[in-house]
Structures are given as C-alpha cells and as structure tokens.
Design a protein around this motif. Structure first.
Motif, PDB file in Angstrom:
ATOM      1  N   LYS A 179       0.823  -1.204   0.000  1.00  0.00           N
ATOM      2  CA  LYS A 179       0.000   0.000   0.000  1.00  0.00           C
ATOM      3  C   LYS A 179       0.861   1.259   0.000  1.00  0.00           C
ATOM      4  N   ASP A 180       1.969   1.220   0.768  1.00  0.00           N
ATOM      5  CA  ASP A 180       2.893   2.363   0.761  1.00  0.00           C
ATOM      6  C   ASP A 180       3.490   2.564  -0.618  1.00  0.00           C
ATOM      7  N   LEU A 181       3.868   1.448  -1.264  1.00  0.00           N
ATOM      8  CA  LEU A 181       4.438   1.538  -2.612  1.00  0.00           C
ATOM      9  C   LEU A 181       3.409   2.106  -3.582  1.00  0.00           C
ATOM     10  N   LEU A 182       2.178   1.618  -3.517  1.00  0.00           N
ATOM     11  CA  LEU A 182       1.127   2.083  -4.425  1.00  0.00           C
ATOM     12  C   LEU A 182       0.836   3.565  -4.226  1.00  0.00           C
ATOM     13  N   ALA A 183       0.900   4.015  -2.954  1.00  0.00           N
ATOM     14  CA  ALA A 183       0.646   5.431  -2.676  1.00  0.00           C
ATOM     15  C   ALA A 183       1.693   6.316  -3.336  1.00  0.00           C
ATOM     16  N   ASN A 184       2.928   5.808  -3.404  1.00  0.00           N
ATOM     17  CA  ASN A 184       4.010   6.581  -4.023  1.00  0.00           C
ATOM     18  C   ASN A 184       3.964   6.526  -5.546  1.00  0.00           C
ATOM     19  N   LEU A 185       3.131   5.643  -6.083  1.00  0.00           N
ATOM     20  CA  LEU A 185       3.073   5.480  -7.536  1.00  0.00           C
ATOM     21  C   LEU A 185       1.802   6.065  -8.131  1.00  0.00           C
ATOM     22  N   SER A 186       1.117   6.885  -7.378  1.00  0.00           N
ATOM     23  CA  SER A 186      -0.192   7.373  -7.818  1.00  0.00           C
ATOM     24  C   SER A 186      -0.126   8.136  -9.136  1.00  0.00           C
ATOM     25  N   ASP A 187       0.955   8.880  -9.340  1.00  0.00           N
ATOM     26  CA  ASP A 187       1.071   9.688 -10.564  1.00  0.00           C
ATOM     27  C   ASP A 187       1.991   9.074 -11.604  1.00  0.00           C
ATOM     28  N   MET A 188       2.474   7.862 -11.356  1.00  0.00           N
ATOM     29  CA  MET A 188       3.465   7.270 -12.255  1.00  0.00           C
ATOM     30  C   MET A 188       2.822   6.757 -13.536  1.00  0.00           C
ATOM     31  N   LYS A 189       3.460   7.052 -14.649  1.00  0.00           N
ATOM     32  CA  LYS A 189       3.012   6.552 -15.942  1.00  0.00           C
ATOM     33  C   LYS A 189       3.879   5.375 -16.362  1.00  0.00           C
TER      34      LYS A 189
END
Length: 727
Positions: A570-580
């Motif tokens: 979940k922490d990883l996903l939160a940091n990838l919110s804007d990643m393309k």
C-alpha cells in the motif's frame, strides 16, 4: 615481392621495435617485460650446459642470450634453434598430458625466436615461434608458424604509433555501407555495440565512444603474443598476433590472426579443425570448430560457431549458436540460434532469443540502389522456412513469419504475431497474439529454455528472457491502439474521420461481448505496397493482449507480496499514484528505462564516464534496480489497463487481480498441454509409427514431458504463494 628482405643471421630475433617508436630509456623488450606471466631470476648458460645443448643438435648464434633458471635440464632440449633473447622457465624430468596426448617437458625439433617460455612447457615440432610469452605447462605440438608483429593489437580496433587511421579494424554492424561501424575491444558487450551503432547523428557522443575505447589501450609498439597456463595447441598451421587465456584447447586450425581468445579453467574455450579466424575477440567458454570462417567479429561468452559457419563483420551475443550458415554485418543480442546451412542473415539488428529457420534469407534483398538497408527485429524473432525479407523492415517482439517470399518492406508493430503471405489473394495476413492463442507450449518454453542456456558465471547484468517484460508489454499496449484504430476505420466507408474517432469506435466493437467481427480489417502502413494487409482474429487478439498484460501485473504483484506485507504494498502504491508506464530500451538484452539511458549518454558526453568499465558498472547498477522498476512498470500497466490510479487500489481490487492471475495461469497450463498434445493425436504425426508404444519410445510419453511437468509445479507454487498472502 616488396616485403622480401635479406639480413645477417646474427640479427635474427633482434630490433623487434624500430628505434623511432621507442621513448628515452625504452628498448625493444620494454613491452615484453611489462607483460610477464612469470617472475624468475634468469641466469646465463654454463659452458657444460652449452656443450650438452650442442651435443643434442641445438644451435644459437648467441648462446649468451639464451637465459634459464636454476631448474634447467639441458638434456630435455633437442634439435632446436634459438635466436634473440630466449628465456626458459623451470623444468622438471616429467611429461605433461592432455587427454590422449602425452609429451615430455622441454623443447624438441623447434625454432624459438625472442620468446619467454614458462615452467614445464612442452614444445614439440614448432617450426617457427617468434615473440611469444608462454605460461606454465603449455603444450605446443606440430605447429607450423607462431609469430607476432610489432603492431599486434589482438583484435582490438586501435591504431598503433606510426599507423594510419585507415589501418584501424572496425566492425561494420547493422548496415553494409559501414555507416554504423563500431570499434571493437576486449570486453565489449552487446549493450556497448548497440550504443555505438545508434545515435549516429550525435558527433560528440560518437567521438566520446572512440576516446573511451582508445584510452583502454596503449598505442605503443612491441607487445608480445601471450598464451596462458595449461593451454594446448596442436596440429595447426598459422597463429599470429594472439592473446590466449588459460586452459584453452586449439587443434587443427588453419589460421588464427589478430585475436583475443578468452579462456579460464571453469570456462575454457575450444577451437577445432579447419578454422580460419581473423580480426576478432572470442569470449569465455566458446566453442569454434569444423571449418568455421570468421573475420572482423566478436563472439561473446558461451557461444558457438560450428560446421562451416561464416561470421563476418558481426557481433554475436552470449549463449548463442551459429552453425552451417552465413551471417554478415549483423548485431545479434544474446541467445541467438541459427543452425541451417542455407540460412542467410545480413545487415540486421536482432534483439535476442531469435531462431533462424532453414532457407531463411533475412536482409539480402535491397529495394534501393545502395547497400544501405537494415532490418530491426525485437526479441523472439523467428523467420520460418524459406522466408525472404526486404530491406528496410522492422518486426515487433516474437514475430513468427510463415514460409514465403515477401516482396516489399514490412513494418510489423504488434508482438507475438504470425505473419503470412497469402499468394493466392496477393495480400499479407497478420494474426496478432498468435503465440498466446495457438502455440502456448512453444512460447512459454522460451523463458525456461534460455534461462537454462545462460552459462554466464558472473550474472551481474540482468538479461531479460521472460516473454512478459516491459518491452513486450509496451508493444502490446501499442498493439491495442492499432487494433482499435484498424477496427474503427474498417467500419466506415470513407477514411476522413479523426484517429481518435476511429480508436473510440473500434474499442467499442472490440470490448462489446455481443459483437462478432465478420468484416475485413485492414492494417495501414504495414507493408510498402498498395496491396491489402489484413488482420484476422482481431477480437481474440485484443482480449488476449489485455489478459496477458493483467497476468504480467498479477505475477509481479504475487512475487512482491510473497516477500513483503500488504502494508508495504500500500505504501508503494501510494508513491506510484502519478506514475506513468515507462519506456524501456532493449540494451543488449538488458532492459533499461529510456530516461536512465538518456542520463548515461549525457554523462558520457560530459566526461563523467571515461572507461567502458565505468559504463559497465552503470549497467550493473541498473540491473540491480531492474526488479523494482519492472514491478513499478507492471503496476503502471495495470493502472492504465483498468484506468484506476494505483493509490486507489483497495484490498478487494488487489485480491481480484490475484485471483484472475491464478485463473490465467491455469488457462496457460491448459493451453500448453493442449498445444503439445496435438503432436500425439494428429494422424499425420502418428502414421510413421507402428503403434502407440513405438511412438512413445521415440518421442517420449506426454505425461513425462519435463516442461509440462515444470509448468504444473509452477502452478502449484503460485497457488501456495497466493494462499500465504494475507490481505
């Protein structure tokens, strides 16, 4: 005969380097003494030893320049001649043995000129050995000519003092006109060759590549050929300007010239009968035998050339095999296979895990007035029997081409496709995603097959062999758009609409379960002709692409959760919110983010990197980071596929993806079994056997198939991993 000269016999073996190329304080032995394989204290011969040598039929015009150690046995030197400074290492009353060859230590019936001989070396019937440094326990038997020139370069593309630029050896890769020529060097990797062949419009970068290469080597003259410990050379003709590692085995060669041959005990290189190798570099653990001809080449580690293969102006990557055929002006990434006498490959960049079928003629036919065409093919390229292709052509990863003479240039942009030439209707037919739909066994076997063949001992560069990886997944996303456009455009009579409208209408048709596409679907700009290029199985292909993208994301997610908690995810996903979804480049079978490659190139131009070793360290750093970058790419891919930002993934969403992944794995296993079982059920396959029992004796039982059983084990492991995940 302008090269012919006659001089006084007493000068033979001296003046190896002309005085004009020596600095103050240097002499003709300076480079020789810098490259010693042994450190000995040498002494002059005694009068008694000289008498014994004379009695045994030996000759030297200057015995004072024959130096030995305290462990010298003159009786073991017979019928030989010595010229110049010859230094002989320790000798023992013994013989050395390699396989069935057993020879006494010493020098017999040979001529030695200005060379250093290691400990317990056996030299028998070597007619001419000039300016060599031999390691310990080397065996030389029945060799006509071994010599070194003062400008020896050992396969590296360097220019020595006093030489002209025109004398530089280059590899004319990817193109027959030399426009992508690279300067070869020992240790060159497929990634290096790829970088040097690209970006030809960037003069600063190309100049830096040359500077970095030249900085690795001395321009001075006078380096001797070297042969490492326990190397065996027998029954050979000409060996000139060579650097050979330890434990190599060379027998029956016609000619070895201007070469570096890497070899160590755990990865020894063997070169066999009838070979002629000139201007090349050979990696560790290679096999070259039976009439091979190679000129201006690099053969990477654990690769093979055999049975009359021709390799000219080409780079062959690690763990590859070429036999019987001809390859010219090509850059081939690791795990290339080409086995058939009548296949031909020219002016091509093939990005690994490729297989050339018999009769395939790839890159021989030009559609221009000059030798300037190229073919570029992604991973898993497989031109089938008697396929003939035109320059220029480009192929996505895992393109399979059916037997046929393709008269025009092709641009196949959808991966895992089957491309066929429909002669009767004068059209090209493409089945996108063919491998997933109809031959899952062969496709999925690729990953394990190439992993098992990767014999590199130091795997600090991550070579991607998985069929599902950032490069192929990105190609599948592009293919989805192409299919949407092609289907949408095929539904209107006039092609005056906007691209976005075509894509939108096509997507509606492809995602609607009630719609069955019955009409003709054409693909634009896939062939350089006015005839039709048709796409069949468009809907099935579209859906299987999406399914495999989801499977790619799911397997990466399960792998991560097998070692990390859901909270960490979940922490990883939160940091990838804007990643393309990132763009990746196949850099010699190592996949790297394009932004990381761009950074490397800028740093090379700015002078931050000044050696290939430093650049290789950067590759290794990217390799260490690659598993995480691949996971991020997988998450971004599924985010795009489902149009749901990563920070919005809840436990239910994640669990659905995991369960879908398990269902897809089960489907894959079913398809693997189904595609292989056809070989046991087809009457034409069975008709050559008298009984089911005979067939199983010849081809093995289906239930004993190692790959199918391996896939069953992988399914069991996946089920276990999913069962252990606590959401």
């Amino acid at each position: 005969m302008g090269m012919f000269r006659k001089s006084n016999l007493t000068s033979l073996g001296y003046d190896f380097v002309n005085r004009e190329y020596l600095l103050e304080g240097e002499n003709e032995y300076t480079r020789r003494f810098e490259c010693q394989l042994n450190l000995h204290e040498y002494r002059y011969l005694t009068a008694a030893e000289i008498d014994i040598l004379h009695h045994n039929g030996n000759y030297s015009p200057n015995w004072s320049d024959v130096r030995v150690t305290e462990q010298f046995i003159p009786e073991q030197i017979q019928n030989s001649k010595f010229y110049g400074l010859v230094r002989i290492g320790n000798m023992s009353p013994s013989f050395v043995e390699f396989r069935d060859l057993k020879l006494p230590v010493g020098i017999y019936n040979s001529q030695i000129i200005s060379s250093d001989i290691g400990n317990d070396v056996a030299i028998h019937h070597v007619r001419y050995l000039s300016h060599f440094i031999l390691g310990n326990e080397v065996i030389l038997s029945s060799v006509n000519e071994m010599e070194t020139s003062p400008t020896a370069k050992f396969g590296n593309g360097i220019v020595k003092d006093g030489e002209q630029e025109s004398q530089r050896i280059v590899l004319e890769l990817c193109n027959e006109n030399g426009g992508r020529s690279v300067v070869p060097f020992e240790g060159m990797q497929a990634a290096d060759a790829y970088l040097c062949t690209r970006f030809r419009g960037d003069d600063v970068l190309q100049r830096r590549f040359l500077e970095i290469t030249e900085n690795q080597f001395s321009k001075k003259r006078g380096f001797y050929s070297t042969i490492g410990n326990r190397t065996v050379i027998k029954n050979s003709n000409i060996i000139k300007d060579v650097k050979i590692g330890s434990h190599a085995y060379i027998k029956g060669v016609n000619k070895l010239k201007n070469l570096t041959i890497n070899s160590i005990e755990g990865a020894y290189t063997q070169i066999g009968e009838g070979c002629e190798l000139v201007n090349g570099i050979i990696g560790y653990g290679c096999r070259v035998f039976y009439g091979v001809k190679a000129v201006r080449f690099i053969l990477s580690s654990f690769s093979q050339l055999k049975y009359g293969a021709r390799l000219i102006n080409s780079f062959l990557g690690d763990n590859s095999t070429i036999s019987c055929c001809e390859v010219l002006n090509s850059l081939l990434f690791p795990a290339h296979e080409q086995h058939h006498n009548n296949s031909f490959l020219c002016a091509s960049l093939v990005k690994g895990q490729s297989n050339m079928a018999a009769g395939a003629t790839v890159g021989s036919n030009h559609n221009s007035r000059g030798a300037d065409g190229e073919i570029v093919a992604g991973r898993g390229f497989w031109p089938g029997l008697c396929v003939s292709l035109k320059h220029n052509s480009r192929f996505a990863s895992y393109t399979l081409i059916v037997k046929g003479d393709f008269l025009h240039e092709l641009d196949i942009r959808m991966p895992f496709s089957l491309v066929s030439h429909d002669v009767a209707n004068d059209q090209v037919v493409i089945i996108p995603g063919y491998w997933f739909l109809y031959n899952m066994y062969a496709l999925m076997r690729n990953t394990s097959k190439f992993l098992n063949r990767d014999k590199r001992q130091l795997k600090n560069q991550y070579l991607e062999y998985d069929i599902l990886a950032p490069d192929t997944v990105n190609e599948m996303f592009s293919a989805l758009k192409e299919l949407e456009y092609a289907v949408g455009k095929s539904l209107v009579q006039e092609s005056t609409g906007r691209d976005q409208d075509f894509e939108k209408k096509g997507k509606e048709q492809l995602t609607d379960p009630a719609v069955h596409l019955q009409h003709e679907i054409r693909l634009d700009n896939a062939e350089a002709s006015k005839r039709k290029v048709l796409v069949t199985k468009a809907k099935e292909s579209y859906l299987v692409y999406k399914r495999m993208i989801a499977y790619y994301a799911g397997t990466m997610l399960v792998e991560y959760l097998s070692e990390n908690s859901i909270e960490q995810l979940k922490d990883l996903l939160a940091n990838l919110s804007d990643m393309k979804r990132g763009e990746f480049v196949n850099l010699g079978s190592q996949l790297v983010l394009k932004k990381d490659l761009d950074l490397l190139l800028e740093d090379i131009k700015s002078g931050q990197y000044n050696s290939w070793e430093e650049i290789h360290d950067y590759y290794h750093k990217l390799s260490a980071n690659y598993p995480l970058e691949k996971l991020k790419h997988a998450i971004a891919s599924y985010t795009e596929l489902e149009n749901l930002s990563a920070d919005k993934w809840d436990r239910g969403f994640i669990n659905t993806l995991i369960q879908t992944t398990l269902e897809t794995k089960r489907w894959i296993n079913e398809e693997i079994f189904k595609s292989r079982s056809k070989d046991y059920e087809n009457q034409f396959r069975k008709m050559v056997y008298d009984s089911q029992e005979e067939m199983e004796k010849v081809v093995g039982k289906l239930k004993d198939n190692a790959f199918i059983n391996q896939q069953a084990d992988e399914l069991t492991l996946l089920e276990f991993q999913i069962g252990q995940i606590k959401l």
